[in-house]
Design a protein around this motif. Structure first.
Motif, PDB file in Angstrom:
ATOM      1  N   TYR A 144       0.994  -1.312   0.184  1.00 40.08           N
ATOM      2  CA  TYR A 144       0.215   0.027   0.073  1.00 40.08           C
ATOM      3  C   TYR A 144       0.987   1.435  -0.021  1.00 40.08           C
ATOM      4  CZ  TYR A 144      -3.457   3.335   1.214  1.00 40.08           C
ATOM      5  OH  TYR A 144      -4.278   4.391   1.485  1.00 40.08           O
ATOM      6  N   ALA A 145       2.007   1.183   0.816  1.00 34.73           N
ATOM      7  CA  ALA A 145       2.749   2.325   0.832  1.00 34.73           C
ATOM      8  C   ALA A 145       3.511   2.719  -0.540  1.00 34.73           C
ATOM      9  CB  ALA A 145       4.013   2.185   1.932  1.00 34.73           C
ATOM     10  N   LEU A 146       3.804   1.653  -1.240  1.00 33.90           N
ATOM     11  CA  LEU A 146       4.487   1.467  -2.565  1.00 33.90           C
ATOM     12  C   LEU A 146       3.437   2.155  -3.516  1.00 33.90           C
ATOM     13  CD1 LEU A 146       6.855   1.321  -4.352  1.00 33.90           C
ATOM     14  CD2 LEU A 146       6.067  -0.952  -5.007  1.00 33.90           C
ATOM     15  N   MET A 147       2.361   1.715  -3.386  1.00 35.91           N
ATOM     16  CA  MET A 147       1.177   2.084  -4.239  1.00 35.91           C
ATOM     17  C   MET A 147       0.967   3.743  -4.126  1.00 35.91           C
ATOM     18  SD  MET A 147      -1.572  -0.882  -4.410  1.00 35.91           S
ATOM     19  CE  MET A 147      -2.692  -0.027  -3.483  1.00 35.91           C
ATOM     20  N   ARG A 148       0.746   4.065  -2.855  1.00 36.30           N
ATOM     21  CA  ARG A 148       0.596   5.592  -2.531  1.00 36.30           C
ATOM     22  C   ARG A 148       1.558   6.375  -3.051  1.00 36.30           C
ATOM     23  NH1 ARG A 148      -0.619   7.275   3.138  1.00 36.30           N
ATOM     24  NH2 ARG A 148      -0.844   9.334   1.842  1.00 36.30           N
ATOM     25  N   LEU A 149       2.837   6.033  -2.710  1.00 38.92           N
ATOM     26  CA  LEU A 149       4.010   6.930  -3.278  1.00 38.92           C
ATOM     27  C   LEU A 149       4.062   6.661  -4.611  1.00 38.92           C
ATOM     28  CD1 LEU A 149       6.960   8.059  -2.514  1.00 38.92           C
ATOM     29  CD2 LEU A 149       7.989   5.380  -3.132  1.00 38.92           C
ATOM     30  N   LEU A 150       3.940   5.787  -5.411  1.00 34.48           N
ATOM     31  CA  LEU A 150       3.943   5.741  -7.096  1.00 34.48           C
ATOM     32  C   LEU A 150       2.856   6.585  -7.456  1.00 34.48           C
ATOM     33  CD1 LEU A 150       5.212   2.296  -7.607  1.00 34.48           C
ATOM     34  CD2 LEU A 150       6.603   4.155  -7.680  1.00 34.48           C
ATOM     35  N   PHE A 151       1.522   6.396  -6.949  1.00 31.30           N
ATOM     36  CA  PHE A 151       0.434   7.294  -7.435  1.00 31.30           C
ATOM     37  C   PHE A 151       0.668   8.506  -7.086  1.00 31.30           C
ATOM     38  CE2 PHE A 151      -4.009   8.957  -6.895  1.00 31.30           C
ATOM     39  CZ  PHE A 151      -4.534   8.643  -7.981  1.00 31.30           C
ATOM     40  N   GLN A 152       1.324   8.982  -6.060  1.00 30.48           N
ATOM     41  CA  GLN A 152       1.569  10.512  -5.812  1.00 30.48           C
ATOM     42  C   GLN A 152       2.397  11.137  -6.820  1.00 30.48           C
ATOM     43  OE1 GLN A 152      -0.163  12.364  -3.793  1.00 30.48           O
ATOM     44  NE2 GLN A 152       1.086  13.978  -4.654  1.00 30.48           N
ATOM     45  N   GLU A 153       3.651  10.211  -6.986  1.00 27.57           N
ATOM     46  CA  GLU A 153       4.544  10.749  -8.081  1.00 27.57           C
ATOM     47  C   GLU A 153       3.938  10.754  -9.500  1.00 27.57           C
ATOM     48  OE1 GLU A 153       9.010  10.745  -8.960  1.00 27.57           O
ATOM     49  OE2 GLU A 153       8.198  10.103  -7.111  1.00 27.57           O
ATOM     50  N   ALA A 154       2.937   9.779  -9.728  1.00 31.59           N
ATOM     51  CA  ALA A 154       2.446   9.954 -11.091  1.00 31.59           C
ATOM     52  C   ALA A 154       1.328  11.104 -11.302  1.00 31.59           C
ATOM     53  CB  ALA A 154       1.571   8.724 -11.329  1.00 31.59           C
ATOM     54  N   LYS A 155       0.616  11.533 -10.091  1.00 30.78           N
ATOM     55  CA  LYS A 155      -0.206  12.549 -10.129  1.00 30.78           C
ATOM     56  C   LYS A 155       0.534  13.959 -10.480  1.00 30.78           C
ATOM     57  CE  LYS A 155      -2.459  12.723  -6.208  1.00 30.78           C
ATOM     58  NZ  LYS A 155      -3.566  12.787  -5.243  1.00 30.78           N
ATOM     59  N   ALA A 183       7.846  10.919 -18.816  1.00 29.69           N
ATOM     60  CA  ALA A 183       8.228  11.566 -17.680  1.00 29.69           C
ATOM     61  C   ALA A 183       7.882  10.356 -16.598  1.00 29.69           C
ATOM     62  CB  ALA A 183       7.314  12.456 -17.516  1.00 29.69           C
ATOM     63  N   TRP A 184       6.701   9.618 -16.606  1.00 27.43           N
ATOM     64  CA  TRP A 184       6.441   8.720 -15.659  1.00 27.43           C
ATOM     65  C   TRP A 184       7.401   7.484 -15.517  1.00 27.43           C
ATOM     66  CZ3 TRP A 184       5.124   7.159 -11.312  1.00 27.43           C
ATOM     67  CH2 TRP A 184       4.672   5.884 -11.023  1.00 27.43           C
ATOM     68  N   LEU A 185       8.070   7.220 -16.827  1.00 31.18           N
ATOM     69  CA  LEU A 185       8.760   6.112 -16.587  1.00 31.18           C
ATOM     70  C   LEU A 185      10.099   6.392 -16.042  1.00 31.18           C
ATOM     71  CD1 LEU A 185       8.216   4.251 -20.213  1.00 31.18           C
ATOM     72  CD2 LEU A 185       7.372   3.391 -17.695  1.00 31.18           C
ATOM     73  N   SER A 186      10.736   7.560 -16.247  1.00 23.58           N
ATOM     74  CA  SER A 186      11.739   8.460 -15.603  1.00 23.58           C
ATOM     75  C   SER A 186      11.714   8.200 -14.134  1.00 23.58           C
ATOM     76  CB  SER A 186      12.025   9.518 -16.355  1.00 23.58           C
ATOM     77  OG  SER A 186      13.123  10.282 -15.680  1.00 23.58           O
ATOM     78  N   ALA A 187      10.199   8.883 -13.766  1.00 21.69           N
ATOM     79  CA  ALA A 187      10.047   8.857 -12.426  1.00 21.69           C
ATOM     80  C   ALA A 187      10.197   7.487 -11.710  1.00 21.69           C
ATOM     81  CB  ALA A 187       8.651   9.448 -12.204  1.00 21.69           C
ATOM     82  N   PHE A 188       9.511   6.679 -12.385  1.00 22.61           N
ATOM     83  CA  PHE A 188       9.444   5.262 -11.901  1.00 22.61           C
ATOM     84  C   PHE A 188      10.814   4.428 -11.862  1.00 22.61           C
ATOM     85  CE2 PHE A 188       7.817   0.584 -12.014  1.00 22.61           C
ATOM     86  CZ  PHE A 188       7.553   0.367 -10.981  1.00 22.61           C
ATOM     87  N   ALA A 189      11.635   5.020 -12.756  1.00 21.64           N
ATOM     88  CA  ALA A 189      12.992   4.347 -12.977  1.00 21.64           C
ATOM     89  C   ALA A 189      13.844   4.775 -11.796  1.00 21.64           C
ATOM     90  CB  ALA A 189      13.701   4.659 -14.227  1.00 21.64           C
ATOM     91  N   ARG A 190      13.665   5.930 -11.477  1.00 22.38           N
ATOM     92  CA  ARG A 190      14.420   6.558 -10.221  1.00 22.38           C
ATOM     93  C   ARG A 190      14.312   5.777  -9.178  1.00 22.38           C
ATOM     94  NH1 ARG A 190      12.818  11.435 -12.262  1.00 22.38           N
ATOM     95  NH2 ARG A 190      11.034  11.685 -10.836  1.00 22.38           N
ATOM     96  N   HIS A 191      12.807   5.178  -8.695  1.00 23.76           N
ATOM     97  CA  HIS A 191      12.661   4.332  -7.617  1.00 23.76           C
ATOM     98  C   HIS A 191      13.243   2.920  -7.892  1.00 23.76           C
ATOM     99  CE1 HIS A 191      10.050   7.152  -5.536  1.00 23.76           C
ATOM    100  NE2 HIS A 191       9.368   7.256  -6.569  1.00 23.76           N
ATOM    101  N   LEU A 192      13.087   2.466  -9.091  1.00 21.84           N
ATOM    102  CA  LEU A 192      13.770   1.120  -9.328  1.00 21.84           C
ATOM    103  C   LEU A 192      15.249   1.171  -9.185  1.00 21.84           C
ATOM    104  CD1 LEU A 192      11.615   0.047 -12.106  1.00 21.84           C
ATOM    105  CD2 LEU A 192      11.338  -0.870  -9.684  1.00 21.84           C
TER     106      LEU A 192
END
Length: 147
Positions: free
Chosen positions: A20-31, A114-123
């Motif tokens: 849930y924490a990961l989903m919230r983090l990613l959703f906030q970043e996506a928004k 932009a989204w893939l770049s943001a997600f890649a930072r976490h990965l």
């Protein structure tokens, strides 16, 4: 998993909380990414679905899990913004097909990058071996056989 009782409850709880924490983090970043491009999460999701070939309003409503009237309002706004266009279905004139305009395709490409770049930072916090293991686990949990 050994036994039929499943994993220990404490582990299930911790994994649920972390998921849930990961989903919230990613959703906030996506928004935030979507907002930088003037999009709500729903409009961004519509762009993605249209880019994937989902071209009927009723199918879009199913994917978004909303009433068709809600999709209709979003589609009208996106059409007004020049992001999509409607055309009669040549096989069934009662239906309307949707497609992204070149402006919509370009916006989708920018948002996706932009989204893939943001997600890649976490990965990037994970080693390659961990990434491959994480992918295998997600595939197993979601039932997706391959990319």
């Amino acid at each position: 998993m050994k036994g039929s009782s499943g994993p220990p409850k404490a582990l299930v709880k911790e994994l649920a909380d972390l998921g849930y924490a990961l989903m919230r983090l990613l959703f906030q970043e996506a928004k935030e990414v979507f907002a930088q491009h003037g999009l709500s999460p729903q409009k961004s999701h519509l762009l993605t679905l249209l880019a994937q070939g989902v071209n009927l309003p009723s199918r879009l409503a199913e994917h978004l899990e909303v009433q068709p009237s809600q999709v209709s309002h979003l589609l009208a706004a996106m059409e007004e913004e020049g992001l999509l266009e409607r055309a009669p279905d040549p096989e069934d004139r009662r239906r309307t097909l949707l497609r992204l305009t070149p402006k919509g395709e370009e916006l989708h490409r920018k948002v996706e990058e932009a989204w893939l770049s943001a997600f890649a930072r976490h990965l990037s916090r994970l080693e390659e071996e961990d990434l491959l293991r994480f992918r295998a686990i997600l595939r197993k949990l979601t039932g997706v056989a391959h990319g």
